[in-house]
Design a protein around this motif. Sequence first.
Motif, PDB file in Angstrom:
ATOM      1  N   SER A 172      -2.252  16.514  -6.814  1.00 43.87           N
ATOM      2  CA  SER A 172      -3.612  17.013  -7.013  1.00 43.87           C
ATOM      3  C   SER A 172      -4.357  16.202  -8.060  1.00 43.87           C
ATOM      4  O   SER A 172      -3.754  15.550  -8.907  1.00 43.87           O
ATOM      5  N   ASP A 173      -5.674  16.248  -7.977  1.00 46.53           N
ATOM      6  CA  ASP A 173      -6.511  15.612  -8.987  1.00 46.53           C
ATOM      7  C   ASP A 173      -7.219  16.715  -9.763  1.00 46.53           C
ATOM      8  O   ASP A 173      -8.297  17.163  -9.395  1.00 46.53           O
ATOM      9  N   LEU A 174      -6.586  17.139 -10.843  1.00 51.44           N
ATOM     10  CA  LEU A 174      -7.142  18.188 -11.688  1.00 51.44           C
ATOM     11  C   LEU A 174      -7.891  17.637 -12.890  1.00 51.44           C
ATOM     12  O   LEU A 174      -8.505  18.391 -13.645  1.00 51.44           O
ATOM     13  N   THR A 175      -7.825  16.318 -13.091  1.00 55.12           N
ATOM     14  CA  THR A 175      -8.384  15.722 -14.303  1.00 55.12           C
ATOM     15  C   THR A 175      -9.509  14.720 -14.006  1.00 55.12           C
ATOM     16  O   THR A 175      -9.823  13.886 -14.850  1.00 55.12           O
ATOM     17  N   ASP A 176     -10.089  14.807 -12.821  1.00 58.29           N
ATOM     18  CA  ASP A 176     -11.166  13.883 -12.419  1.00 58.29           C
ATOM     19  C   ASP A 176     -10.727  12.420 -12.554  1.00 58.29           C
ATOM     20  O   ASP A 176     -11.489  11.567 -12.991  1.00 58.29           O
ATOM     21  N   ALA A 177      -9.499  12.152 -12.143  1.00 61.10           N
ATOM     22  CA  ALA A 177      -8.924  10.813 -12.294  1.00 61.10           C
ATOM     23  C   ALA A 177      -9.113   9.930 -11.073  1.00 61.10           C
ATOM     24  O   ALA A 177      -8.808   8.747 -11.124  1.00 61.10           O
ATOM     25  N   THR A 178      -9.615  10.495  -9.968  1.00 65.12           N
ATOM     26  CA  THR A 178      -9.788   9.693  -8.757  1.00 65.12           C
ATOM     27  C   THR A 178     -11.212   9.802  -8.227  1.00 65.12           C
ATOM     28  O   THR A 178     -11.968  10.700  -8.602  1.00 65.12           O
TER      29      THR A 178
ATOM     30  N   PHE B  32      -1.025   9.104  -7.895  1.00 62.64           N
ATOM     31  CA  PHE B  32      -1.032   8.479  -6.579  1.00 62.64           C
ATOM     32  C   PHE B  32      -0.774   6.979  -6.684  1.00 62.64           C
ATOM     33  O   PHE B  32      -0.234   6.374  -5.759  1.00 62.64           O
ATOM     34  N   GLU B  33      -1.117   6.376  -7.826  1.00 58.28           N
ATOM     35  CA  GLU B  33      -0.863   4.941  -8.010  1.00 58.28           C
ATOM     36  C   GLU B  33       0.638   4.658  -8.067  1.00 58.28           C
ATOM     37  O   GLU B  33       1.119   3.683  -7.482  1.00 58.28           O
ATOM     38  N   PHE B  34       1.384   5.501  -8.769  1.00 63.55           N
ATOM     39  CA  PHE B  34       2.841   5.374  -8.793  1.00 63.55           C
ATOM     40  C   PHE B  34       3.399   5.487  -7.380  1.00 63.55           C
ATOM     41  O   PHE B  34       4.230   4.682  -6.955  1.00 63.55           O
ATOM     42  N   TRP B  35       2.939   6.504  -6.652  1.00 65.67           N
ATOM     43  CA  TRP B  35       3.467   6.734  -5.303  1.00 65.67           C
ATOM     44  C   TRP B  35       3.212   5.534  -4.400  1.00 65.67           C
ATOM     45  O   TRP B  35       4.069   5.154  -3.599  1.00 65.67           O
TER      46      TRP B  35
ATOM     47  N   VAL C  23     -10.369   5.855  -1.559  1.00 62.22           N
ATOM     48  CA  VAL C  23      -9.821   6.466  -2.772  1.00 62.22           C
ATOM     49  C   VAL C  23      -9.417   5.383  -3.781  1.00 62.22           C
ATOM     50  O   VAL C  23      -8.866   4.347  -3.422  1.00 62.22           O
ATOM     51  N   ARG C  24      -9.794   5.634  -5.032  1.00 64.55           N
ATOM     52  CA  ARG C  24      -9.401   4.724  -6.104  1.00 64.55           C
ATOM     53  C   ARG C  24      -9.226   5.542  -7.381  1.00 64.55           C
ATOM     54  O   ARG C  24      -9.770   6.646  -7.517  1.00 64.55           O
TER      55      ARG C  24
ATOM     56  N   PRO D 235      -9.170  18.081  -5.215  1.00 61.20           N
ATOM     57  CA  PRO D 235      -8.382  17.902  -3.992  1.00 61.20           C
ATOM     58  C   PRO D 235      -6.902  17.636  -4.244  1.00 61.20           C
ATOM     59  O   PRO D 235      -6.485  17.338  -5.362  1.00 61.20           O
ATOM     60  N   SER D 236      -6.145  17.732  -3.170  1.00 68.71           N
ATOM     61  CA  SER D 236      -4.758  17.277  -3.164  1.00 68.71           C
ATOM     62  C   SER D 236      -4.702  16.034  -2.288  1.00 68.71           C
ATOM     63  O   SER D 236      -5.226  16.032  -1.167  1.00 68.71           O
ATOM     64  N   ILE D 237      -4.104  14.990  -2.809  1.00 70.01           N
ATOM     65  CA  ILE D 237      -3.930  13.750  -2.060  1.00 70.01           C
ATOM     66  C   ILE D 237      -2.540  13.802  -1.440  1.00 70.01           C
ATOM     67  O   ILE D 237      -1.544  13.968  -2.151  1.00 70.01           O
ATOM     68  N   GLN D 238      -2.473  13.690  -0.122  1.00 70.92           N
ATOM     69  CA  GLN D 238      -1.204  13.770   0.596  1.00 70.92           C
ATOM     70  C   GLN D 238      -0.680  12.363   0.865  1.00 70.92           C
ATOM     71  O   GLN D 238      -1.408  11.509   1.360  1.00 70.92           O
ATOM     72  N   LEU D 239       0.572  12.131   0.524  1.00 72.32           N
ATOM     73  CA  LEU D 239       1.197  10.830   0.742  1.00 72.32           C
ATOM     74  C   LEU D 239       2.504  11.017   1.507  1.00 72.32           C
ATOM     75  O   LEU D 239       3.131  12.084   1.434  1.00 72.32           O
ATOM     76  N   ALA D 240       2.915   9.982   2.230  1.00 69.02           N
ATOM     77  CA  ALA D 240       4.155  10.043   2.989  1.00 69.02           C
ATOM     78  C   ALA D 240       4.801   8.667   3.006  1.00 69.02           C
ATOM     79  O   ALA D 240       4.151   7.648   2.773  1.00 69.02           O
ATOM     80  N   ARG D 241       6.089   8.679   3.312  1.00 73.14           N
ATOM     81  CA  ARG D 241       6.858   7.431   3.440  1.00 73.14           C
ATOM     82  C   ARG D 241       7.845   7.599   4.581  1.00 73.14           C
ATOM     83  O   ARG D 241       8.532   8.627   4.667  1.00 73.14           O
ATOM     84  N   ARG D 242       7.938   6.599   5.402  1.00 77.09           N
ATOM     85  CA  ARG D 242       8.916   6.571   6.479  1.00 77.09           C
ATOM     86  C   ARG D 242      10.289   6.292   5.876  1.00 77.09           C
ATOM     87  O   ARG D 242      10.456   5.365   5.093  1.00 77.09           O
TER      88      ARG D 242
END
Length: 183
Positions: free
Chosen positions: A117-123, A149-152, A141-142, A172-179
């Motif tokens: 999630s972005d709770l700190t207005d970081a994105t 999300f940058e680590f991910w 998105v940046r 929002p919540s940013i959803q990420l995935a990896r195969r």
Amino acid sequence: MTIVSLATLSRAQINALAELTLEAAAQHAPGWLPTLESAREEVDETREAGKHARVLLEQDSPLGWVCASKAWGRIWELHPLMVGVAHQRRGIGRLLVRDIEAIAREHDALTMLLGTSDLTDATSLSSIDLYTDTTAWFGRVRALKPHPFEFWQRVGYTIVGVIPDAEAPGKPSIQLARRLCTI
């Protein structure tokens, strides 16, 4: 450094892990775990059946931890990943992620999913109406300041979606995935 199951920790190590969790959560998700007791509950919840929680120890002291479980089908969800603030940017998160991904693969998982999630207005997704032209925002998105999300992305995850207003309007919540398999 050794990675062990959370189930093997002593009560003192669990308490240290709760303190680490409280401090780490305050960085990017203030208010999520507002007290030591809520952080301890988060740690304790990972003992539920079907959850796999792993802890990285250095001389019996926890430096970070991760948990994942089957979500549906052959998709697993990773939640949470917590690394002590003093130990971040040392590869600990990456080690924990790779360890939990290996466990998921052993259970025939094809995909690992997570949300941040972005709770700190970081994105660039924060404080806007993502219901208008969602896909356009999603593609741009940046980070405006450091955000998980940058680590991910550095460890191989791809942004696959956003959930507008997941935490509050404009949060929002940013959803990420990896195969996890090869094609």
